[in-house]
Design an enzyme around this catalytic site. Structure first.
Site, PDB file in Angstrom:
ATOM      1  N   GLY A 135       0.842  -1.205   0.000  1.00 27.56           N
ATOM      2  CA  GLY A 135       0.000   0.000   0.000  1.00 27.56           C
ATOM      3  C   GLY A 135       0.866   1.238   0.000  1.00 27.56           C
ATOM      4  O   GLY A 135       1.888   1.282   0.686  1.00 27.56           O
ATOM      5  N   ASP A 186       5.783  -5.603   6.040  1.00 26.83           N
ATOM      6  CA  ASP A 186       6.340  -6.948   6.255  1.00 26.83           C
ATOM      7  C   ASP A 186       6.352  -7.800   4.985  1.00 26.83           C
ATOM      8  O   ASP A 186       7.330  -8.497   4.706  1.00 26.83           O
ATOM      9  CB  ASP A 186       5.541  -7.675   7.340  1.00 26.83           C
ATOM     10  CG  ASP A 186       5.822  -7.104   8.718  1.00 26.83           C
ATOM     11  OD1 ASP A 186       6.746  -6.268   8.838  1.00 26.83           O
ATOM     12  OD2 ASP A 186       5.123  -7.481   9.671  1.00 26.83           O
ATOM     13  N   ASP A 200      -0.537   1.865   8.467  1.00 27.82           N
ATOM     14  CA  ASP A 200      -1.154   1.063   9.534  1.00 27.82           C
ATOM     15  C   ASP A 200      -0.351   1.037  10.837  1.00 27.82           C
ATOM     16  O   ASP A 200      -0.886   0.640  11.867  1.00 27.82           O
ATOM     17  CB  ASP A 200      -1.341  -0.391   9.061  1.00 27.82           C
ATOM     18  CG  ASP A 200      -2.205  -0.482   7.820  1.00 27.82           C
ATOM     19  OD1 ASP A 200      -2.983   0.449   7.569  1.00 27.82           O
ATOM     20  OD2 ASP A 200      -2.087  -1.485   7.089  1.00 27.82           O
TER      21      ASP A 200
HETATM   22  O1  F6P Z   1      -1.753  -1.398   4.412  1.00 28.80           O
HETATM   23  C1  F6P Z   1      -2.345  -0.200   4.104  1.00 28.80           C
HETATM   24  C2  F6P Z   1      -3.805  -0.385   3.775  1.00 28.80           C
HETATM   25  O2  F6P Z   1      -4.335   0.832   3.389  1.00 28.80           O
HETATM   26  C3  F6P Z   1      -4.640  -1.036   4.876  1.00 28.80           C
HETATM   27  O3  F6P Z   1      -5.024  -0.126   5.868  1.00 28.80           O
HETATM   28  C4  F6P Z   1      -5.774  -1.633   4.087  1.00 28.80           C
HETATM   29  O4  F6P Z   1      -6.301  -2.735   4.765  1.00 28.80           O
HETATM   30  C5  F6P Z   1      -5.109  -2.059   2.835  1.00 28.80           C
HETATM   31  O5  F6P Z   1      -3.926  -1.289   2.701  1.00 28.80           O
HETATM   32  C6  F6P Z   1      -5.911  -1.894   1.593  1.00 28.80           C
HETATM   33  O6  F6P Z   1      -5.192  -2.519   0.573  1.00 28.80           O
HETATM   34  P1  F6P Z   1      -5.412  -2.311  -0.992  1.00 28.80           P
HETATM   35  O7  F6P Z   1      -4.743  -1.025  -1.381  1.00 28.80           O
HETATM   36  O8  F6P Z   1      -4.728  -3.483  -1.610  1.00 28.80           O
HETATM   37  O9  F6P Z   1      -6.883  -2.256  -1.219  1.00 28.80           O
END
Ligand code: F6P
Length: 695
Positions: free
Chosen positions: A44, A136, A160
């Site tokens: 993300g 991670d 997060d």
């Molecule tokens: O890890 C960051 C985050 O924004 C989390 O808070 C959320 O669960 C996830 O990424 C959403 O992921 P994606 O961008 O793959 O929809």
């Protein structure tokens, strides 16, 4: 770089964000210097990632390395989507959200074929070291490359905050501020309409964003996997109780790990009859211009990652722990566990559960804290200059004190209130709707009368008359000195450091500083936009009283060419002028100088620069603008924590303490000793700022 004192004159700060010299010792040795490195962002995206990339590029170049940007995370490594990065190509990126290298989740990197291909492409393009900015999952990808002979360093990037080895991750600070501001808005309309509002925040399985917003927004309930046991009936009961006691709204911050906000809203409305709405903040939390902390910390982490590679390190993860930038073995970092800060969780429960305090206690609905050590009376005042977050601290003092069955008396206009017996008995309702407000509801002022024997005697008399067991004083060093006058006359005083200048020696953080640097940074961003379009030199003078903390942070966050602080600047105007002339010759259109109010004379410096360089030069003095505004999330959370800590100290029978934030913890020191400590802006960050300003 121009206009700086020689390094040997730079004293070390009491808070050293020192780079651990033992970094990656075991890998250092006969290895040859790395000449070409890659950088990618993975998973993300998070605000501040651009600042980290910029720092990687400019630090790498300073070491004589070539830097390759890999687009779209590991996918770019597999597909050979590379871009050569120069000092110029990262100009004008520090203030931008997202990541200009793009990011992606890459399922192919989980396969042996994908990993082989990625490593092969690193070798093909001469990439000897790779910096992976992400979480991670991204480090696992990095490890597979390390197993194939590529040196890898991880930099924690996720909103997060759920990377175990570090107390800070890039993007969290911006995300909690974005979420907090949205919840502030929802709260306004929720109160007007007497609604229950459920706001769902991001965080994947972790509740860090929810916890911080819960404290910063004064939520009635916070639901996260760590803190909620799905007892919805209990939640409904609490809503009904609080409605009965006159509560106008009910804010629930719900972490995405719990989810189901829509369904929950329907069930709550059905059970309580209270109109209930659900808002999922979603991706808005991941975007936006990074906050000052995200820009400064991301820069420091990016720079440190390159330092580690340069020193022969491999498979390390950069982290911020106990007030220092450090690094851990990647394997060990991945095995670490992390939970919510128990002190903040406790604080949250003190601030929310006791929303109606005495009414609920009287009605037997809320037990009086049994750990309470007798009924004490405490006084509280805010003195000197006001600072955003003071209200959050007062609120925390009042609500935790009431939880301990203490009585709280608030004095108006600092020590004047004590002298003039101008006070109010504070209740939980006095503190409603205050956590988000700037300034101080108790008003703050200097008190010339308190500098006289007569004035101090009157203050002591009031304290005795009202039976005050402990006085909480919120303010800067001058306020603490005022507190010492009372201590010397037998009064128990507990100090809470609050000033936009961050110059109270015993603590790394003072209430109001975070808001002030963000206000300065946003203003400088604007000046920077217009200056770049116009070709201009801009000098922006920021607050700081006698110190340069504001200038240093705002300067790093805005990518300033020069940062003038009383601690590090040697008044060499000619050096600044020569530097501007040489950079102008190289085609640089923007010259940004951040000046501290202690250095001052921005107007005459502007005239001298304009005269000598022929470049239009303007000075902007931010002045009082930095002292106002709604407090940032960190100011609300830390001010609440400090308020709670002060009451804990009183309840434990401590005397004459000052609350502080040091090495990642809320602590307290003996007031007299604390006043003998000294503090300077961080010399490590200052040196870094010079490397990162484009040559
Ligand atoms: O890890 C960051 C985050 O924004 C989390 O808070 C959320 O669960 C996830 O990424 C959403 O992921 P994606 O961008 O793959 O929809």
């Amino acid at each position: 770089m121009a206009g700086t004192k020689k390094t040997e004159t730079v004293k070390e700060s009491t808070k050293k964000t020192a780079v651990k010299k033992e970094t990656a010792k075991k890998e250092t040795g006969a290895k040859k210097a790395i000449k070409r490195i890659g950088v990618l962002t993975s998973g993300g995206d998070a605000p501040g990632m651009n600042a980290a990339i910029r720092a990687v590029v400019r630090t790498g170049i300073a070491y004589g390395m070539e830097v390759v940007g890999v687009r779209r995370g590991f996918s770019g490594l597999i597909d050979e989507d590379f871009v050569e990065l120069t000092s110029k190509s990262v100009a004008d990126t520090i203030q931008k959200g997202g990541t200009f290298l793009y990011t992606a989740r890459c399922p192919e990197m989980l396969t042996k074929e994908g990993q082989d291909k990625a490593a092969e492409n690193c070798r093909k393009h001469g990439i000897e070291g790779l910096i992976v900015i992400g979480g991670d999952g991204s480090y696992r990808g990095a490890q597979s490359l390390a197993a194939r002979g590529i040196n890898v360093i991880g930099v924690p990037g996720t909103i997060d905050l759920d990377i175990a080895c570090t107390e800070y991750t890039i993007g969290f600070d911006t995300a909690v501020n974005t979420a907090m501001e949205a919840i502030d808005n929802i709260r306004d309309t929720s109160t007007s309409q007497e609604r229950c509002s459920i706001i769902e925040v991001m965080g994947r399985h972790a509740g860090f964003i929810a916890l911080w917003c819960g404290i910063a927004n004064g939520a009635e309930a916070v639901l996260s996997t760590e803190m909620y046991n799905y007892e919805e009936q209990k939640l409904i009961g609490d809503i009904q109780t609080k409605r009965k006691s006159g509560r106008k709204h009910y804010i629930i911050v719900n972490a995405e790990g719990i989810g189901d906000s829509e369904g929950m809203a329907k069930r709550i409305e059905y059970a309580t009859g209270m109109p209930t709405t659900a808002t999922n903040l979603g991706y808005m939390q991941r975007g936006g211009s990074p906050t000052c902390k995200d820009r400064v910390f991301a820069s420091a982490m990016g720079a440190k990652a390159v330092d580690i590679l340069h020193n022969g390190g491999n498979q390390r993860v950069v982290a911020f722990k106990h007030g220092q930038f450090v690094d851990y073995d990647m394997e060990e970092a991945l095995a670490m566990k992390k939970s919510l800060d128990p002190f903040l969780v406790d604080m949250l429960s003190k601030l929310t559960r006791k929303g109606e305090g005495r009414i609920l206690q009287r009605e037997g609905m809320l037990p009086v804290n049994t750990e309470s050590k007798g009924r004490k009376t405490i006084g509280i005042l805010t003195s000197g200059g006001d600072a955003p977050g003071m209200n959050a601290a007062i609120r925390a003092v009042v609500r935790s004190a009431i939880g301990y069955n203490m009585k709280v008396i608030g004095f108006y206009r600092g020590f004047n209130g004590l002298i003039e017996k101008d006070y109010i008995e504070m209740s939980n309702s006095t503190m409603s709707e205050t956590v988000q407000k700037g300034g101080t509801l108790l008003l703050a002022a200097d008190s010339p009368e308190f500098k006289t024997e007569e004035g101090i005697a009157k203050a002591v008399e009031t304290i005795k008359e009202l039976g005050i067991d402990a006085l909480v004083v919120i303010g800067a060093t001058g306020t603490m000195r005022g507190g010492m006058e009372l201590i010397q006359r037998g009064v128990n005083v507990i100090g809470i450091p609050a000033t936009v200048d961050n110059d109270v020696a015993c603590t790394e953080y003072t209430i109001g500083y975070d808001t002030a640097i963000n206000t300065a940074m946003s203003a400088i961003d604007k000046v920077r936009d217009t200056s770049a379009s116009h070709e201009r030199c801009s000098i922006i003078e920021v607050a700081g009283y006698r110190s340069g903390h504001n200038a240093l942070w705002a300067g790093i966050a805005t990518g300033a060419e020069e940062i003038l602080t009383p601690e590090f600047y040697d008044n060499d105007q000619q050096a600044i002028i020569s530097e501007i002339i040489s950079k102008k010759k190289l085609g640089k259109r923007l010259h940004l100088i951040i000046n501290s109010e202690a250095v001052g004379k921005s107007g005459s410096l502007a005239k001298n620069i304009e005269f000598a360089t022929g470049l239009e030069t303007r000075a902007t003095i931010l002045g009082l603008i930095q002292g106002g505004g709604r407090p940032t999330c960190q100011d609300r959370v830390y001010a609440s924590a400090m308020g709670g800590k002060a009451v804990e100290a009183i309840n434990a029978g401590s005397k004459n303490r000052i609350v502080a934030y040091c090495n990642g913890e809320f602590v307290d020191f003996d007031m007299e000793k604390a006043l003998r400590m000294t503090k300077q802006p961080d010399s490590y960050l200052y040196e870094m700022s010079k490397k990162l300003a484009r040559s």
